[in-house]
Design a protein around this motif. Structure first.
Motif, mmCIF file in Angstrom:
data_model
loop_
_atom_site.group_PDB
_atom_site.id
_atom_site.type_symbol
_atom_site.label_atom_id
_atom_site.label_comp_id
_atom_site.label_asym_id
_atom_site.label_seq_id
_atom_site.Cartn_x
_atom_site.Cartn_y
_atom_site.Cartn_z
ATOM 1 N N GLU A 137 0.855 -1.185 0.000
ATOM 2 C CA GLU A 137 0.000 0.000 0.000
ATOM 3 C C GLU A 137 0.889 1.232 0.000
ATOM 4 O O GLU A 137 1.799 1.350 0.818
ATOM 5 C CB GLU A 137 -0.894 -0.005 1.244
ATOM 6 C CG GLU A 137 -1.921 1.107 1.182
ATOM 7 C CD GLU A 137 -2.335 1.627 2.532
ATOM 8 O OE1 GLU A 137 -2.990 0.893 3.290
ATOM 9 O OE2 GLU A 137 -2.008 2.797 2.819
ATOM 10 N N TYR A 190 -10.478 5.996 11.866
ATOM 11 C CA TYR A 190 -9.394 5.615 10.965
ATOM 12 C C TYR A 190 -8.951 4.167 11.208
ATOM 13 O O TYR A 190 -8.845 3.361 10.270
ATOM 14 C CB TYR A 190 -8.269 6.601 11.221
ATOM 15 C CG TYR A 190 -7.039 6.520 10.356
ATOM 16 C CD1 TYR A 190 -7.148 6.505 8.967
ATOM 17 C CD2 TYR A 190 -5.766 6.503 10.937
ATOM 18 C CE1 TYR A 190 -6.002 6.475 8.180
ATOM 19 C CE2 TYR A 190 -4.629 6.485 10.155
ATOM 20 C CZ TYR A 190 -4.744 6.464 8.780
ATOM 21 O OH TYR A 190 -3.612 6.434 8.014
ATOM 22 N N ASP A 242 -8.961 0.638 9.000
ATOM 23 C CA ASP A 242 -7.737 -0.121 8.734
ATOM 24 C C ASP A 242 -7.873 -1.585 9.144
ATOM 25 O O ASP A 242 -7.322 -2.480 8.486
ATOM 26 C CB ASP A 242 -6.541 0.528 9.433
ATOM 27 C CG ASP A 242 -5.697 1.333 8.457
ATOM 28 O OD1 ASP A 242 -5.614 0.923 7.276
ATOM 29 O OD2 ASP A 242 -5.123 2.359 8.845
#
Ligand code: ARG
Length: 560
Positions: A116, A305, A309
């Motif tokens: 990523e 967040y 994830d």
């Protein structure tokens, strides 16, 4: 022909595989000692003997042959000498015949690596701070591919959160489709900044923003249409820079992609008693691991967040069954990654150990500019264009007769920007200087590109190498060939350490070895054997430098 492999297979050591021995073998810096060496301290633990005893014993059993002509024990090292002439000819033949495949292997066959990188935020400027993640990630992508891994390049778009509600409110109040399509990211920035100014005096705007964000999440068509427009504009703008930098992705699944994939994670955390309430919010307590809690749900029930994830990690494992999953993200997020990796581990995901945060340092410009906070955003596109501009001037001064000046300036300029982010250990902060990255001296892209151009000009003038035989081999010649033959192991180490700068360093070393050789050894000599041998070295250097630069995302130029 892989000499390390020959040595590793000849050395039969109980309890140590030949692959392991292979990985321990090194090329000593001082080649007087030997051409390859096995540091026996690496075997001491398994064999329960001192390195000196191990080296002595191994030396006494080793039988020399045509390729490996000497083996001796010195201070716990097992030193090997090879038939350098034979080795040189074999190595050069390999390189010339493998060409653009030289350095590659299939050690990654059957394994998938998720990388990523870049992970930009929608409607936000693409600035100099995004340079490292983009080029380090892209280099790792290319490195793993070259080693035979199946690689998935992921751009985890920042496309989730109330800021998109804010944008829609701002758009409705102060902009229009025509204005956004014309003004692109600058227009989106303008209205976003205006929203914050206005919201200070009119807090109702924030409520409106939340309402619109909810509408996006609920699938409201008008809100989603606008959101998709902002996304499209951002991706088009950023896409131009990705093209310049030779960067590609296989997936653009961003944070919003996980909207409907978080609930199972939350449920599981709850059923495993990992979720605790704290001031109305839901958290995972990590105090046993000396970390602040990982926030999973806000008091209003919205996700964070880390929640996204967690869902993304789970999705990647299910979808790609990765062997490793890398996150190329700035070191400022060290804690976030440690926390959410730990949460996965607590959830019983044994593969949490295969997740790696590849952290890197900050980039700033010489005048100190870099941050969004002070409003001094330095756009990556501006930096690249200015470097191309300056490269054009440099070329104009140095070699005004270059055939395709425009293409050359473009390659040199972008190459210099990429190189600047890959030349040092990735964790170091970088201060970007236009003059330094374009200098022909020192650890720079133009230095390496110029060396490739030098190889091209030699080959153009004297022709391609043909058959040869050698009776002499100088130390300078052997040094170049020895460095050449080390290419694959440098790539493997770079992949193991997630450190593309090892390849950058390698390219610089090889360029410098070649330039020593170029000064020391005349290539266009009357003796056809010597001439062709030296041309083969030149060609092999050109191939290897090209492959090394390509792994970093840098294109070579024919002349400069
Ligand atoms: N978009 C985020 C930022 O700009 C970076 C995303 C990092 N990746 C992740 N999986 N958390 O800060």
């Amino acid at each position: 022909m892989d000499y390390k492999k020959i040595i590793a297979e000849k050395l039969k050591i109980e309890g140590v595989s030949s692959e392991e021995i292979y990985s321990f073998l090194e090329v000593p810096p001082d080649k007087e000692m030997g051409d390859f060496a096995l540091p026996c301290f690496k075997l001491a633990k398994v064999l329960k003997k001192s390195p000196i005893a191990i080296a002595n014993e191994l030396a006494s059993f080793f039988t020399v042959d045509d390729n490996i002509c000497d083996c001796s024990a010195v201070n716990g090292y097992l030193n090997f000498k090879i038939d350098r002439k034979k080795f040189s000819i074999n190595s050069l033949n390999d390189i010339l015949s493998l060409n653009e495949k030289y350095g590659s292997s299939d050690i990654g066959k059957g394994k998938t690596v998720c990388v990523e990188y870049s992970s930009i935020n929608i409607a936000k400027p693409f600035h100099i701070g995004h340079l490292s993640t983009t080029v380090i990630g892209s280099a790792l992508y290319k490195i793993y591919k070259f080693l035979g891994y199946n690689v998935v390049g992921i751009n985890h778009l920042g496309d989730y959160g109330t800021q998109f509600g804010k944008l829609i409110v701002a758009f409705k109040l102060w902009s229009s489709e025509e204005q956004v399509i014309k003004g692109r990211l600058k227009e989106l920035s303008r209205i976003y900044v205006k929203f914050h100014e206005e919201a200070k005096v009119n807090p109702k705007l924030d409520d409106e923003a939340r309402r619109y964000f909810n509408l996006i999440e609920k699938g409201d068509s008008e809100s989603n249409r606008l959101f998709e427009l902002f996304k499209k504009i951002t991706l088009e703008e950023v896409g131009k820079i990705y093209d310049l930098l030779n960067v590609k992705f296989d997936s653009y699944a961003g944070e919003s992609f996980y909207t409907d994939k978080m609930q199972p994670i939350i449920d599981e955390l709850r059923s495993k008693n990992l979720l605790v309430e704290s001031d109305g919010a839901s958290i995972v307590d990590l105090s046993d691991y000396d970390m602040p809690p990982c926030l999973i749900l806000k008091s209003d029930g919205s996700s964070l967040y880390a929640t996204r994830d967690l869902a993304a990690a789970e999705y990647r494992k299910k979808t790609y069954d990765f062997y490793k999953s890398l996150y190329v993200v700035a070191y400022q997020q060290n804690l976030h990654f440690k926390q959410f990796f730990k949460v996965l581990e607590l959830m019983g995901r044994e593969w949490a150990k295969d997740m790696v945060h590849v952290a890197y340092g900050m980039v700033s410009l010489e005048d100190g500019a870099m941050s969004t906070r002070e409003g001094k955003v330095v756009l990556l596109e501006d930096v690249i264009n200015k470097t191309i501009e300056k490269a054009r001037e440099v070329i104009e001064n140095k070699n005004p007769n270059v055939i395709d000046k425009e293409k050359t300036a473009r390659a040199v300029g972008t190459g210099a920007v990429i190189f600047s982010a890959l030349v040092n250990n990735k964790i170091k902060d970088i201060v970007f200087s236009y003059d330094r990255v374009l200098s022909f001296e020192g650890e720079t892209c133009p230095y390496v590109l110029y060396t490739v151009a030098r190889c091209n000009s030699v080959l153009k003038k004297l022709g391609e190498p043909t058959e040869y035989n050698i009776s002499e081999l100088s130390g300078v010649e052997y040094n170049v060939i020895s460095t050449l033959s080390n290419f694959n192991s440098v790539i493997v180490t770079a992949s193991e350490k997630y450190e593309p700068s090892l390849i950058t360093r390698y390219a610089l070393d090889l360029a410098s070895e070649f330039n020593k050789f170029y000064i020391d050894c005349k290539i266009g000599v009357p003796d056809e054997n010597i001439k062709n041998f030296r041309l083969a070295i030149t060609k092999a250097v050109k191939i290897t430098l090209t492959n090394a630069l390509n792994l970093l995302g840098i294109e070579t130029v024919y002349e400069m």
